[in-house]
Design an enzyme around this catalytic site. Sequence first.
Site, PDB file in Angstrom:
ATOM      1  N   LYS A  39     105.897 -12.468  65.594  1.00 25.09           N
ATOM      2  CA  LYS A  39     106.081 -13.640  65.336  1.00 25.09           C
ATOM      3  C   LYS A  39     104.857 -14.117  64.568  1.00 25.09           C
ATOM      4  O   LYS A  39     103.686 -13.482  64.388  1.00 25.09           O
ATOM      5  CB  LYS A  39     106.198 -14.565  66.524  1.00 25.09           C
ATOM      6  CG  LYS A  39     107.600 -14.070  67.108  1.00 25.09           C
ATOM      7  CD  LYS A  39     108.910 -14.382  66.354  1.00 25.09           C
ATOM      8  CE  LYS A  39     110.157 -13.685  66.851  1.00 25.09           C
ATOM      9  NZ  LYS A  39     110.638 -13.729  67.925  1.00 25.09           N
TER      10      LYS A  39
HETATM   11  C1  LIG Z   1     111.850 -13.504  69.158  1.00 23.12           C
HETATM   12  C2  LIG Z   1     113.216 -14.514  69.023  1.00 23.12           C
HETATM   13  C3  LIG Z   1     113.461 -15.009  70.483  1.00 23.12           C
HETATM   14  C4  LIG Z   1     112.700 -14.347  71.606  1.00 23.12           C
HETATM   15  O1  LIG Z   1     111.535 -14.669  71.772  1.00 23.12           O
HETATM   16  P1  LIG Z   1     110.576 -13.966  73.089  1.00 23.12           P
HETATM   17  O2  LIG Z   1     109.422 -14.473  73.014  1.00 23.12           O
HETATM   18  O3  LIG Z   1     110.757 -12.566  72.539  1.00 23.12           O
HETATM   19  O4  LIG Z   1     111.351 -14.089  74.194  1.00 23.12           O
HETATM   20  C5  LIG Z   1     114.243 -16.027  70.555  1.00 23.12           C
HETATM   21  N1  LIG Z   1     115.194 -16.396  69.640  1.00 23.12           N
HETATM   22  C6  LIG Z   1     114.866 -15.799  68.318  1.00 23.12           C
HETATM   23  C7  LIG Z   1     115.716 -16.604  67.368  1.00 23.12           C
HETATM   24  C8  LIG Z   1     113.856 -14.951  68.128  1.00 23.12           C
HETATM   25  O5  LIG Z   1     113.750 -14.442  66.774  1.00 23.12           O
END
Ligand SMILES: *Cc1c(COP(=O)(O)O)cnc(C)c1O
Length: 386
Positions: free
Chosen positions: A184
């Site tokens: 991210k």
């Molecule tokens: C990555 C992601 C999540 C989950 O994030 P985590 O921190 O891995 O739990 C939820 N929603 C979207 C749209 C994502 O891309």
Amino acid sequence: MKEGFIPFFVPSIGQEEIDEVVETLRSGWLTSGPRVARLEEAFRAYVGSGQAVAVSSCTAGLHLALAALGIGPGDEVVTSTLTFCSTANVVVHLGARPVLADIGLDDYNLDPADLERRLTPRTRAVIPVHYGGQPCRMDEILAIARQHKLAVVEDAAHAVGAEYRGRRIGVLGDAAAFSFYATKNMTTGEGGMVTSDDPALAERVRLLSLHGMSRDAWGRYTDQGSWYYEVLAPGYKYNLTDIQAALGIHQLKKLEGFLGVRQRYADLYRRHLAGVEGVVLPAARPEVRHAWHLYPIRLEAERLTIDRARFIELLRERGIGASVHFIPVHLHPWYREQYGYKRGDFPQAEAAYQGLVSLPLYPLLGEEGLARVAEAVADIVRQHRR
Ligand SMILES: *Cc1c(COP(=O)(O)O)cnc(C)c1O
């Protein structure tokens, strides 16, 4: 990254992050403590929200926000089908029913008109997903929510730093959940944050994030704390550690810089690919600041002789990693079997899914790497046009 394989993603971890993690390890305080508190305060100030609660993932944050709002059996929660599975999974975990809705093809975000069509007397909440870092049409969504008394929990996994009409994502709905997953825009390896302007809601999220205990570990084990605690609800084990927060403190300091590079790279991709027929490029709507977590291009199937899977194979043969965001939730076996969803239920999301390819987009890609990716995309498309 001029030669060699260009991965879909590489995190930007500097010496500052490494030093802070090492200091944390030497400090003797590994779990939630002073560094988590620092990250929470810095993140809260950055977003401009009243409250911020660090959690172990965005998934945990979504789960906690919905739990804190009292979502449970008999309730329905609407979200868009073009999202990561966890957005819907957490609704199932609470015994509620995830109701999927279609997207708009201009931004791949929840279509407010389709949201309205999916409402029933049991609908309690909506989870707008800011796909790729572009904020949803929040004016429309918030108006629908107000009219039907729905809670709004934003899936802001892609959207740290994004803005809607001049306001940072994280202050618009009842709560927002951010992701610090490795890929991210800012990362703690695994981690997340819940923001809210409602102190009672945030306090409930905090309580539920650590077993429902009325004191967190910081309070319990310091001199000022005591051995006594009370369990006010059967909570979860969703806290962030100080080791992770050590990374986050420095990632957050660098975030504006990261976002600037992402914006520049998105502009560069557009310049390189604007004339390539058969490819639809992502575009920021005028009222938003796009966080450019993803650069999702869409292949127009009817204009090409190859499908998306083959296109990604050909990119890989040229040493370029790519990905797909997302396989629509309603096409996954469990969701089909459990709720009777089937192919054809969400035409826009399926049309998007058929052609979507996320290209590499991250600061360490470099302009030369980006040029190589763009050249490969243009070349493959030209060689396989009808
Ligand atoms: C990555 C992601 C999540 C989950 O994030 P985590 O921190 O891995 O739990 C939820 N929603 C979207 C749209 C994502 O891309």
